[in-house]
Design an enzyme around this catalytic site. Structure first.
Site, PDB file in Angstrom:
ATOM      1  N   CYS A 165       0.816  -1.222   0.000  1.00  0.00           N
ATOM      2  CA  CYS A 165       0.000   0.000   0.000  1.00  0.00           C
ATOM      3  C   CYS A 165       0.849   1.271   0.000  1.00  0.00           C
ATOM      4  O   CYS A 165       0.651   2.168  -0.829  1.00  0.00           O
ATOM      5  CB  CYS A 165      -0.964  -0.017   1.186  1.00  0.00           C
ATOM      6  SG  CYS A 165      -0.185   0.025   2.826  1.00  0.00           S
TER       7      CYS A 165
ATOM      8  N   HIS B 160      -2.608   1.257   6.863  1.00  0.00           N
ATOM      9  CA  HIS B 160      -2.982   1.159   5.435  1.00  0.00           C
ATOM     10  C   HIS B 160      -3.172   2.557   4.878  1.00  0.00           C
ATOM     11  O   HIS B 160      -3.622   3.472   5.578  1.00  0.00           O
ATOM     12  CB  HIS B 160      -4.268   0.361   5.276  1.00  0.00           C
ATOM     13  CG  HIS B 160      -4.616   0.072   3.838  1.00  0.00           C
ATOM     14  ND1 HIS B 160      -3.794  -0.658   3.006  1.00  0.00           N
ATOM     15  CD2 HIS B 160      -5.682   0.434   3.073  1.00  0.00           C
ATOM     16  CE1 HIS B 160      -4.340  -0.751   1.802  1.00  0.00           C
ATOM     17  NE2 HIS B 160      -5.480  -0.087   1.819  1.00  0.00           N
TER      18      HIS B 160
ATOM     19  N   HIS C  20      -5.835   1.683  -4.535  1.00  0.00           N
ATOM     20  CA  HIS C  20      -4.915   1.206  -3.496  1.00  0.00           C
ATOM     21  C   HIS C  20      -4.479  -0.217  -3.799  1.00  0.00           C
ATOM     22  O   HIS C  20      -5.040  -0.896  -4.666  1.00  0.00           O
ATOM     23  CB  HIS C  20      -5.571   1.281  -2.113  1.00  0.00           C
ATOM     24  CG  HIS C  20      -6.745   0.349  -1.946  1.00  0.00           C
ATOM     25  ND1 HIS C  20      -7.036  -0.289  -0.770  1.00  0.00           N
ATOM     26  CD2 HIS C  20      -7.726  -0.050  -2.811  1.00  0.00           C
ATOM     27  CE1 HIS C  20      -8.117  -1.034  -0.909  1.00  0.00           C
ATOM     28  NE2 HIS C  20      -8.555  -0.899  -2.137  1.00  0.00           N
TER      29      HIS C  20
END
Length: 470
Positions: free
Chosen positions: A379, A433, A445
């Site tokens: 990420c 994240h 993402h």
């Protein structure tokens, strides 16, 4: 005479035949009459009601219990399937947390190494300065020694200049002594600083060792989390097949139909979740639009105020504008940014467009923890690579990315901004994240292991906690 006799005989035979036929006909009629009487008697027997079959109360209770047990078993299996999906989701979250923890450990290790290198350089420079000062003090000491003892000090009294030379020598000696004293004080101070830098360098080395150990542990934890997730995917896949087979038996349907039904139920749940996420995204977009409209109104009011002040100032100066008039409100450029690009924001809408284009060009690339491209990403690796394309340097660690960018509210989001999720919504240090906002409530993402880089609703998952603008 014989002929009449045959004729009489024929007549007599016919009479007997007639009587036999009558007898036969009477028998047939009697049989038919008896049969007809029997046929008319059957409906009376057929309409007689039969006694109903009435299950006992015990049989009814057993049937209800069996039906309830079957329904309970079906519900239990369906719950097992839902729990299995939830467990996979939770393992994915835990895996992502472990992955970002590893990125954090590597980030801290790199910082520790940089600090150690800087500390070593400071210590080396201080040691070099100390050596130069030591040499200077040595030269002063040698010069003093070569100047002689007490006889040398009074020797000028016996020369032609006499006392005046002695006074000059005394002044020079005081100057040399003062210089020596200053050099010694500087040397002493440099020695203290050098020792301090040496201690800092030693401590930095210890920190590097500690950070290295933590990075190794974090890597092991991430590997274990990935392995646990992979094993769970396999195990839960087997459990799902067994559960669906049990459902097929309990519901008296084929395994194929049971699997299709379960898939349909899960798809229905996904669609409902997507509808909810879409409503939340639409609400977010409405709030963002309202905030942007209010900002524009505020800028318009500010411009109007400045223009009014300029007109009033011009009247005072007989129609001439002040030479050094500067609007107090920064003018926004065509990309929507302040012309001075002030604050902690380093990006722009033009830069955001480049970052978005880069991120979208990675769609379909598979997730890999610790990866920063070119074909696999985690990420923070994806957001780092995207904004690097726009000329903004971000670390490969979601926590550090949030620390180094401008913090904004959810209602201030615009395309290119970063969205963060944390285990503790009040502590950005627990961020695990990060995604990039695309607008209209959507984001791009790299979700987790087994998933590709993809576009999702901002609310496809749990709500995000922190927001920032590079």
């Amino acid at each position: 005479m014989r002929t009449p006799s045959r004729a009489g005989t024929r007549v007599g035979s016919t009479g007997r035949g007639s009587r036999a036929g009558k007898a036969l006909l009477s028998g047939v009629l009697a049989i038919c009459l008896a049969g007809s009487m029997a046929i008319h008697a059957l409906p009376a027997d057929a309409t007689k009601p039969k006694p109903p079959v009435i299950p006992s109360k015990a049989a009814v209770a057993r049937a209800k219990q069996a039906a309830g047990s079957k329904a309970a078993q079906v519900a239990a299996i369906e719950k097992q399937l839902a729990d299995a999906n939830a467990r996979l989701e939770q393992l994915g979250i835990q895996s992502g947390i472990a992955d970002e923890a590893y990125n954090g450990a590597v980030y801290r290790l790199e910082q520790a190494k940089a600090d150690a290198a800087a500390a070593a350089a400071r210590a080396a420079e201080a040691q070099k300065t100390l050596a130069i000062q030591r040499q200077q003090i040595g030269r002063f000491a040698a010069a003093s020694y070569q100047g002689g003892g007490d006889v040398a000090k009074i020797a000028p009294l016996f020369t032609a200049d006499g006392p005046q030379q002695l006074l000059d020598s005394a002044g020079a000696a005081r100057s040399v002594s003062t210089a020596m004293q200053g050099s010694y004080l500087r040397y002493s101070a440099t020695q203290v600083v050098t020792n301090l830098f040496k201690v800092q360098a030693d401590q930095a080395v210890v920190k590097v060792k500690k950070a290295t150990d933590e990075a190794a542990k974090a890597k092991k934890a991430a590997e274990d989390a990935e392995a646990a997730q992979a094993a769970a995917v396999t195990a839960i896949g087997v459990q799902r097949k067994q559960a669906i087979s049990q459902l097929a038996v309990l519901q008296n349907i084929s395994v194929q139909v049971a699997a299709q039904r379960q898939k349909g139920l899960e798809e229905l749940a996904r669609q409902r979740a997507a509808e909810l996420a879409a409503r939340k995204a639409a609400e977010l977009q409405r709030r963002i639009a309202a905030r942007e409209a209010e900002r524009k109104r505020e800028e318009a009011r500010e411009r109007a105020r400045e223009e009014q002040e300029a007109r009033e100032e011009a009247k005072k100066n007989h129609g001439k504008r002040p030479k050094h008039h500067k609007p107090s409100t920064p003018r926004r450029d065509e990309d929507g940014d302040n012309g001075d690009n002030g604050g902690s924001s380093h990006g722009s809408r033009r830069g955001a467009s480049s970052a978005i284009d880069f991120a979208l060009s990675q769609l379909g690339d598979m997730y890999l923890w610790g990866a920063t491209g070119p074909n696999r990403w985690d990420c923070s690796g994806l957001t780092q690579g995207a904004w690097e394309r726009a000329g903004v340097q971000l670390p490969h660690y979601s926590v550090a990315q949030y620390e180094q960018i401008q913090h904004i509210s959810e209602d201030d989001l615009r395309p290119g901004d970063l969205i963060f999720w944390a285990t503790n919504p009040d502590d950005p240090g627990t961020i695990h994240h990060v995604a990039m906002y695309l607008g209209n409530g959507r984001m791009v993402h790299a979700p987790r292991t087994g998933k590709p880089v993809q576009i999702d609703s901002v609310y496809y998952w749990i709500p995000p906690n922190f927001f920032g603008r590079p």
